[in-house]
Write an enzyme that holds these catalytic residues in place. Structure first.
Site, PDB file in Angstrom:
ATOM      1  N   ASN A 191      -4.198  14.295   2.430  1.00 52.75           N
ATOM      2  CA  ASN A 191      -2.902  14.407   3.076  1.00 52.75           C
ATOM      3  C   ASN A 191      -2.565  15.880   3.231  1.00 52.75           C
ATOM      4  O   ASN A 191      -2.394  16.596   2.235  1.00 52.75           O
ATOM      5  CB  ASN A 191      -1.812  13.699   2.269  1.00 52.75           C
ATOM      6  CG  ASN A 191      -1.955  12.193   2.363  1.00 52.75           C
ATOM      7  OD1 ASN A 191      -1.999  11.631   3.450  1.00 52.75           O
ATOM      8  ND2 ASN A 191      -2.068  11.536   1.221  1.00 52.75           N
ATOM      9  N   GLU A 247      -8.737   9.953   1.370  1.00 53.59           N
ATOM     10  CA  GLU A 247      -8.209  10.786   2.435  1.00 53.59           C
ATOM     11  C   GLU A 247      -7.647  12.072   1.843  1.00 53.59           C
ATOM     12  O   GLU A 247      -7.475  12.187   0.632  1.00 53.59           O
ATOM     13  CB  GLU A 247      -7.102  10.059   3.194  1.00 53.59           C
ATOM     14  CG  GLU A 247      -5.912   9.694   2.296  1.00 53.59           C
ATOM     15  CD  GLU A 247      -4.890   8.839   3.001  1.00 53.59           C
ATOM     16  OE1 GLU A 247      -4.281   9.339   3.962  1.00 53.59           O
ATOM     17  OE2 GLU A 247      -4.682   7.687   2.587  1.00 53.59           O
ATOM     18  N   HIS A 305       0.822  -1.214   0.000  1.00 53.84           N
ATOM     19  CA  HIS A 305       0.000   0.000   0.000  1.00 53.84           C
ATOM     20  C   HIS A 305       0.855   1.262   0.000  1.00 53.84           C
ATOM     21  O   HIS A 305       0.380   2.336   0.346  1.00 53.84           O
ATOM     22  CB  HIS A 305      -0.957   0.004   1.197  1.00 53.84           C
ATOM     23  CG  HIS A 305      -1.694  -1.272   1.365  1.00 53.84           C
ATOM     24  ND1 HIS A 305      -2.652  -1.702   0.476  1.00 53.84           N
ATOM     25  CD2 HIS A 305      -1.591  -2.258   2.303  1.00 53.84           C
ATOM     26  CE1 HIS A 305      -3.114  -2.877   0.867  1.00 53.84           C
ATOM     27  NE2 HIS A 305      -2.491  -3.230   1.952  1.00 53.84           N
ATOM     28  N   ARG A 347      -0.111  17.807   3.712  1.00 49.02           N
ATOM     29  CA  ARG A 347       1.338  18.009   3.627  1.00 49.02           C
ATOM     30  C   ARG A 347       1.770  17.874   2.175  1.00 49.02           C
ATOM     31  O   ARG A 347       0.960  17.592   1.295  1.00 49.02           O
ATOM     32  CB  ARG A 347       2.061  16.957   4.471  1.00 49.02           C
ATOM     33  CG  ARG A 347       1.648  15.525   4.090  1.00 49.02           C
ATOM     34  CD  ARG A 347       2.481  14.476   4.762  1.00 49.02           C
ATOM     35  NE  ARG A 347       1.935  13.138   4.610  1.00 49.02           N
ATOM     36  CZ  ARG A 347       2.078  12.364   3.553  1.00 49.02           C
ATOM     37  NH1 ARG A 347       2.736  12.820   2.489  1.00 49.02           N
ATOM     38  NH2 ARG A 347       1.565  11.154   3.512  1.00 49.02           N
TER      39      ARG A 347
END
Length: 615
Positions: free
Chosen positions: A274, A272, A220, A276
């Site tokens: 992220n 999701e 993953h 950053r």
């Protein structure tokens, strides 16, 4: 205006940020563990601050020590890079509370999106309750709520495996992120992992800088990424942009971020956000002609983005070089990186240099290699060719796998999905040793030895040397003659200590040779010179379980003692190496007759951990 910036990270991302800072005239501060005292990022910065210790929990995960380091070094800003504390809202607050500029989104945005469970709720989605999962829900994915990089994730295809997967994922997530929360979601097989790069300022402007395809993954964790994602219908692309902008505006985001999706059956499924910079950001930079780190800094300084975002041009592909052995379960590798050179014409982001030691404490990624061209076909070909010509002398790497992956028909025709390596790993890791590499190594080793009478007037048997490569032994035979070295079936055009030229069927082939102890690199082949007589003490008893990599024993199966009865496939020992947990299982039904492994013990590759005597 920022004048001095500390990077709260290490390795290639720290070096990459330092390069942009140098371009902008910003002084740089590195932090380093004891293990990284001589690392490239430490040497590259204007100033460096030591964080005593080696493990991430003692150093790069200590936000309090990092803030103190920034203040002590006179920094006025902190960039978190990715991983470690990059998505830690408490760290972001601590940086701001210390009067420093935080190069990242507001802590509130991190809190809203850093937990994948809360992010899904924000987007109107809800994860499965682990207690309610039934056989009809399978397969499912157990996933860490915090962090990323494939850590704390387990695919479950059998309901009986769910409790163990939850336990393993919680332990790995707690070790990697300091947060053991996990959740369960449906596992969509054979989808494509597609993401959208976003960039937002403090004045309400949001850029959606194209798509990236990151479908080629192991454990993953992404291996090959490209921009733009090929073959997406325009309507689906627009949907991805709209969802990404919605997520960005929902949390009043600032700076660079990535919204990730799984695309299956023509639909986009939110995964999701992220909060950053991403490892794969260079492909977006190449296609849009922007420096995302520079833009992050400008946003943090309060500057507004232009209302009109740049237009994309061409195609870019990135490959992650890891010190790992894909043929042995992606086992991380350690040792000295003797030589690492990449041909001109591609971008190299790395935190390693010749002579560096690849240790056990951190992720095994050595570098990212990025190719850009007007078309996807040209970019893929350029990257594969550059990797093939890259000199990598040291630990085993995934370089050959990357080259084969880039040239696989499913990839070249853009038909790949997240199950690519599940289907093709065995074929992609089949040994393909160069049949002339052992002979070239032997001739290079024999160079100059004939001057003291190595040749004879009477016929004699050839000199024979033995090498191991790709798990197989090979013999190389040659003779010293009055005119130099000779071998059966080829003409030796030149034989020197570092270059051998052989003529095979009328075609000359060049072999570059480098030797480090008993390890010999011949072009892209790595060989181990074998002794003339085997060492009998190197043998192990049948059923011996050896450490597949250097690491630390972190767990033993409950109640595991010598004399215990075990079943084939039963997990016995958990080894942590390079921030990942690896299970050592019983090879057969039998009795545990020896258990040298103990929790907390650090072991080298090949160390005896246990012995299972078969029934």
């Amino acid at each position: 205006m920022i004048s001095t910036l500390l990077v709260a990270n290490r390795g290639e991302i720290a070096c990459r940020i330092f390069r942009t800072c140098a371009d902008l005239g910003i002084r740089t501060v590195a932090i380093h563990s004891d293990a990284d005292e001589g690392a490239l990022h430490t040497r590259m910065a204007d100033t460096a601050v030591r964080l005593p210790g080696a493990a991430p929990a003692e150093t790069y995960l200590r936000g309090d020590l990092i803030v103190k380091a920034a203040l002590a070094a006179g920094a006025d800003a902190v960039h978190p890079g990715y991983g470690f504390l990059s998505e830690n809202a408490d760290f972001a607050r601590a940086v701001r509370d210390a009067g420093l500029v935080w190069i990242g989104p507001p802590p509130e945005a991190i809190e809203a999106m850093a937990s994948k469970t809360r992010a899904k709720e924000l987007m109107g989605l809800a994860p499965l309750d682990a207690e309610d999962v039934t056989a009809a829900d399978l397969p499912v994915l157990v996933k860490a709520a915090a962090g990323g990089g494939g850590r704390g994730m387990r695919v479950v295809r059998d309901l009986a495996e769910l409790p163990g997967a939850l336990e393993d994922a919680r332990a790995e997530a707690a070790s990697a992120f300091g947060d053991g929360e996990v959740f369960v979601e449906p596992y969509l097989e054979n989808g494509r992992h597609v993401e959208v790069q976003v960039l937002a300022d403090t004045h309400g402007t949001v850029w959606t800088l194209g798509t990236r395809d990151c479908s080629l993954q192991r454990r993953h964790q992404k291996v090959i990424e490209e921009a733009p994602a090929p073959g997406l219908p325009p309507a689906l692309t627009e949907q991805l942009y709209a969802l990404a902008e919605r997520a960005t505006r929902a949390v009043s985001y600032e700076g660079a971020g990535t919204v990730e999706f799984l695309v299956a059956d023509g639909r986009a499924h939110f995964l999701e956000m992220n909060t950053r910079l991403q490892v794969e950001h260079p492909v977006t930079e190449a296609v849009f002609g922007v420096d995302l780190v520079a833009e992050q800094i400008r946003v943090a300084e309060g500057h507004a983005l232009p209302a009109e975002q740049p237009a994309p041009r061409g195609h870019a592909v990135e490959a992650r070089l890891y010190a790992e052995d894909p043929a042995r379960g992606w086992a991380p590798q350690t040792g000295t990186l003797h030589r690492f050179t990449v041909p001109d014409g591609v971008r190299l982001d790395t935190g390693c240099a010749d002579g560096d030691t690849i240790g056990v404490h951190y992720d095994p990624m050595l570098a990212k290699v990025i190719a850009y061209a007007p078309t996807r076909t040209e970019a893929v070909r350029r990257l594969a060719g550059a990797l093939e010509r890259t000199a990598l002398h040291g630990p085993v790497t995934n370089r050959d796998l990357l080259v084969r992956s880039l040239r696989h028909p499913e990839f070249t025709e853009a038909r790949m999905d997240t199950g690519f390596y599940d289907r093709h790993l065995t074929a992609l890791t089949e040994p393909a040793p160069d049949p002339y590499a052992p002979l070239a190594a032997a001739l290079a080793d024999a160079h100059g030895r004939s001057r003291f009478g190595g040749w004879r007037n009477v016929p004699s048997g050839p000199q024979v040397k033995r090498y191991e490569t790709a798990g197989e032994e090979h013999e190389a035979a040659y003779r010293h003659t009055r005119t130099g070295l000779a071998a059966e079936g080829v003409r030796v055009v030149h034989a020197g200590p570092h270059l051998v030229v052989l003529e095979v069927d009328g075609v000359q082939r060049k072999f570059e040779i480098a030797r480090y102890g008993d390890r010999v690199h011949v072009n892209a082949s790595a060989l181990t010179a074998l002794p003339r007589f085997p060492d009998p003490t190197a043998e192990h008893a049948p059923g011996s379980l050896l450490a597949p990599m250097p690491g630390t024993v972190v767990r033993l199966a409950e109640g595991l003692t010598e004399g215990a009865e075990v079943k084939a496939g039963q997990p016995l020992i958990w080894l942590e190496a390079m921030k990942m947990e690896h299970r050592i299982t019983a090879p057969t039904d039998g009795t545990l007759t020896a258990l040298p492994a103990a929790v907390g013990r650090q072991v080298e590759m090949g160390t005896l951990l246990a012995v299972v005597e078969s029934k």
